[in-house]
Design a protein around this motif. Structure first.
Motif, PDB file in Angstrom:
ATOM      1  N   PRO A 187       0.803  -1.230   0.000  1.00  8.70           N
ATOM      2  CA  PRO A 187       0.000   0.000   0.000  1.00  8.70           C
ATOM      3  C   PRO A 187       0.834   1.277   0.000  1.00  8.70           C
ATOM      4  CG  PRO A 187      -0.094  -1.080   2.139  1.00  8.70           C
ATOM      5  CD  PRO A 187       0.571  -2.039   1.207  1.00  8.70           C
ATOM      6  N   LEU A 188       2.109   1.182   0.337  1.00 10.32           N
ATOM      7  CA  LEU A 188       2.979   2.352   0.281  1.00 10.32           C
ATOM      8  C   LEU A 188       3.513   2.615  -1.121  1.00 10.32           C
ATOM      9  CD1 LEU A 188       4.931   2.025   3.657  1.00 10.32           C
ATOM     10  CD2 LEU A 188       2.961   3.463   3.123  1.00 10.32           C
ATOM     11  N   ASP A 189       3.100   1.789  -2.064  1.00 15.97           N
ATOM     12  CA  ASP A 189       3.348   2.034  -3.485  1.00 15.97           C
ATOM     13  C   ASP A 189       2.099   2.729  -4.027  1.00 15.97           C
ATOM     14  OD1 ASP A 189       3.492   1.922  -6.256  1.00 15.97           O
ATOM     15  OD2 ASP A 189       4.023  -0.199  -6.353  1.00 15.97           O
ATOM     16  N   VAL A 190       2.254   3.953  -4.543  1.00 17.87           N
ATOM     17  CA  VAL A 190       1.078   4.733  -4.943  1.00 17.87           C
ATOM     18  C   VAL A 190       0.308   4.094  -6.089  1.00 17.87           C
ATOM     19  CG1 VAL A 190       2.009   6.921  -4.137  1.00 17.87           C
ATOM     20  CG2 VAL A 190       2.447   6.192  -6.488  1.00 17.87           C
ATOM     21  N   MET A 191       0.879   3.131  -6.783  1.00 18.36           N
ATOM     22  CA  MET A 191       0.175   2.484  -7.881  1.00 18.36           C
ATOM     23  C   MET A 191      -0.741   1.356  -7.408  1.00 18.36           C
ATOM     24  SD  MET A 191       1.066   4.335 -10.312  1.00 18.36           S
ATOM     25  CE  MET A 191       0.282   3.439 -11.654  1.00 18.36           C
ATOM     26  N   GLN A 192      -0.678   1.004  -6.129  1.00 17.56           N
ATOM     27  CA  GLN A 192      -1.511  -0.074  -5.600  1.00 17.56           C
ATOM     28  C   GLN A 192      -2.816   0.484  -5.046  1.00 17.56           C
ATOM     29  OE1 GLN A 192      -0.329  -3.014  -6.385  1.00 17.56           O
ATOM     30  NE2 GLN A 192       1.540  -1.980  -7.108  1.00 17.56           N
ATOM     31  N   ARG A 193      -3.813  -0.379  -4.945  1.00 18.92           N
ATOM     32  CA  ARG A 193      -5.126   0.060  -4.478  1.00 18.92           C
ATOM     33  C   ARG A 193      -5.749  -0.984  -3.569  1.00 18.92           C
ATOM     34  NH1 ARG A 193      -8.354   2.060  -7.899  1.00 18.92           N
ATOM     35  NH2 ARG A 193      -7.062   2.254  -9.757  1.00 18.92           N
ATOM     36  N   ALA A 194      -6.709  -0.535  -2.765  1.00 20.97           N
ATOM     37  CA  ALA A 194      -7.496  -1.443  -1.941  1.00 20.97           C
ATOM     38  C   ALA A 194      -8.482  -2.183  -2.846  1.00 20.97           C
ATOM     39  CB  ALA A 194      -8.245  -0.675  -0.862  1.00 20.97           C
ATOM     40  N   LEU A 195      -8.425  -3.520  -2.810  1.00 22.37           N
ATOM     41  CA  LEU A 195      -9.303  -4.334  -3.649  1.00 22.37           C
ATOM     42  C   LEU A 195     -10.550  -4.793  -2.906  1.00 22.37           C
ATOM     43  CD1 LEU A 195      -6.628  -6.597  -5.387  1.00 22.37           C
ATOM     44  CD2 LEU A 195      -7.689  -4.501  -6.277  1.00 22.37           C
ATOM     45  N   LEU A 196     -10.382  -5.113  -1.625  1.00 19.48           N
ATOM     46  CA  LEU A 196     -11.501  -5.615  -0.827  1.00 19.48           C
ATOM     47  C   LEU A 196     -11.344  -5.105   0.595  1.00 19.48           C
ATOM     48  CD1 LEU A 196     -14.015  -7.534  -0.656  1.00 19.48           C
ATOM     49  CD2 LEU A 196     -12.419  -9.310   0.100  1.00 19.48           C
ATOM     50  N   VAL A 197     -12.428  -4.563   1.153  1.00 21.22           N
ATOM     51  CA  VAL A 197     -12.413  -4.040   2.518  1.00 21.22           C
ATOM     52  C   VAL A 197     -13.466  -4.773   3.340  1.00 21.22           C
ATOM     53  CG1 VAL A 197     -12.720  -2.017   3.983  1.00 21.22           C
ATOM     54  CG2 VAL A 197     -11.631  -1.772   1.733  1.00 21.22           C
ATOM     55  N   LEU A 198     -13.037  -5.329   4.452  1.00 25.26           N
ATOM     56  CA  LEU A 198     -13.934  -5.990   5.395  1.00 25.26           C
ATOM     57  C   LEU A 198     -13.951  -5.193   6.693  1.00 25.26           C
ATOM     58  CD1 LEU A 198     -12.729  -9.710   5.061  1.00 25.26           C
ATOM     59  CD2 LEU A 198     -14.512  -8.580   3.733  1.00 25.26           C
ATOM     60  N   ILE A 199     -15.127  -4.988   7.247  1.00 25.63           N
ATOM     61  CA  ILE A 199     -15.275  -4.419   8.588  1.00 25.63           C
ATOM     62  C   ILE A 199     -16.033  -5.436   9.428  1.00 25.63           C
ATOM     63  CG2 ILE A 199     -16.378  -2.620   9.974  1.00 25.63           C
ATOM     64  CD1 ILE A 199     -15.755  -0.624   7.812  1.00 25.63           C
ATOM     65  N   ALA A 200     -15.385  -5.862  10.500  1.00 23.80           N
ATOM     66  CA  ALA A 200     -15.944  -6.925  11.355  1.00 23.80           C
ATOM     67  C   ALA A 200     -16.340  -8.138  10.513  1.00 23.80           C
ATOM     68  CB  ALA A 200     -17.124  -6.416  12.163  1.00 23.80           C
ATOM     69  N   GLY A 201     -15.497  -8.443   9.531  1.00 26.74           N
ATOM     70  CA  GLY A 201     -15.708  -9.622   8.711  1.00 26.74           C
ATOM     71  C   GLY A 201     -16.737  -9.486   7.614  1.00 26.74           C
TER      72      GLY A 201
END
Length: 384
Positions: free
Chosen positions: A363-377
């Protein structure tokens, strides 16, 4: 019982050494993680091969939902500018979870935030820590309240100076602050003396008493080194737990801050030098503070910097000298500590909430992105 197995990823737990392996989430909590962990047969498997897996990022200083994007006057609930001391007002009561900033937060892997009142008043009110997804703010709350916001420097002296009221100077601001704490001490003494027969509750003084009792941290907005020194001085006089918010010039007295064990929430970093207090703003400052032994968190002050740019600030700070491991801690476990929620979020550990983000890469590479986000599963964002 619902079990999710995130397999094959590069797991960065924050508290512990990164490894290639699996994270198991059962009923919303992290149940196990490790390099040789095999998912149970009934688990929902998410293949994270070639991806990075981290805890959700945390921005400990935002105005999400109280300073609503693209809403103008109607969405502006950041400051109650009618009294320099409004310790009793709660950011919680003004948050609109439908504000577009919450969706933005998820795209940047930000799963938890601290939401503060603004800095117009000497004492702005009660802060709250919440998740970044939910229908009502009540179901999003992690800790309420999680601190009391206060401001030194330009903002309160400008706001009340223009009204021809006290404070109109830095010395007036400090006097207002001290008098508020003296009033709270007197309230504490009266309450203790009255016992069960106490009458005349005062919500303003109760909030300040919670700070004096060290139930809540004091979230001190200050940029200039002289204002930070004032923050340290007043905290020593009254004996509360101090957090420096912004800390633009904190590097100039970093040794004093480190000696007191005061954490600094540094930012916003991607801004112009729009006022005198920001003259020494630099992306090198987080690294300077950390090198001096100060525990730092990186903040956006959203909407000053959009909340989903949180990680980019960390990346550019690393470019300017901040250790990359410290940078990741400044986005996760360090802000979780400040918000008082480190037992639930901020790292991938057994028993903590399954707030997990799968990234396309580092994630510290600016070319990368969040693909999937889970909150409390629960999946709350997927990049399409």
């Amino acid at each position: 019982m619902t079990t999710i197995a995130i397999t094959g990823g590069h797991i960065v737990p924050i508290e512990g050494t990164p490894f290639e392996g699996t994270v198991l989430i059962t009923d919303g909590l992290i149940a196990a993680l490790g390099p040789d962990l095999q998912p149970p047969p009934d688990a929902e498997v998410i293949d994270a091969s070639g991806r990075w897996v981290l805890p959700g990022f945390i921005d400990a200083h935002t105005h999400l939902g109280v300073d609503e994007a693209a809403e103008g006057w109607a969405g502006q609930d950041t400051n109650e500018r009618t009294d320099p001391v409004t310790a009793q007002v709660r950011a919680l009561d003004a948050i609109n979870p439908a504000e577009t900033g919450f969706a933005d937060a998820l795209t940047g892997g930000v799963t938890s935030v601290g939401i503060n009142p603004g800095s117009a008043n000497v004492i702005g009110g009660l802060c709250v820590a919440i998740h970044t997804h939910g229908r009502t703010v009540d179901e999003m709350v992690l800790r309420s309240p999680c601190g009391v916001k206060s401001a030194l420097g330009e903002n309160p002296k400008r706001v009340y100076g223009e009204q021809k009221k006290m404070p109109s100077t830095r010395l007036g601001t400090a006097a207002v602050l001290r008098q508020a704490f003296v009033d709270a001490q007197n309230y504490q003494a009266k309450r203790a003396g009255a016992g069960e027969g106490f009458e005349g509750r005062d919500l303003k003084l109760e909030a300040l008493a919670a700070v004096l009792d060290r139930e809540l941290p004091w979230r001190q907005h200050c940029h200039r080194a002289d204002d930070i020194a004032t923050a340290l001085r007043v905290a020593a006089e009254f004996g509360y737990d101090l957090v420096i918010d912004h800390g633009t010039e904190a590097f100039l007295i970093a040794d004093l801050i480190a000696e007191r064990g005061v954490p600094v929430l540094i930012g916003p970093l991607l801004t112009s030098r729009s006022k005198v207090e920001l003259r020494n703003r630099s992306l090198a400052n987080p690294g300077r503070l950390a090198a001096a032994g100060v525990e730092i968190s990186i903040i956006t002050d959203h909407p000053v910097v959009p909340v989903h740019f949180l990680v980019h600030q960390a990346t550019l700070a690393v470019k300017e000298g901040l250790d990359r491991e410290v940078a990741l801690r400044a986005l996760t476990i360090n802000p979780a500590k400040v918000l008082g929620v480190a037992d639930r979020v901020g790292s991938l550990e057994v028993g903590k909430l399954g707030d997990v983000v799968i990234w396309s890469g580092d994630p510290l590479d600016v070319m990368q992105r969040a693909l999937l986000v889970l909150i409390a599963g629960v999946s709350v964002y997927r990049y399409e």
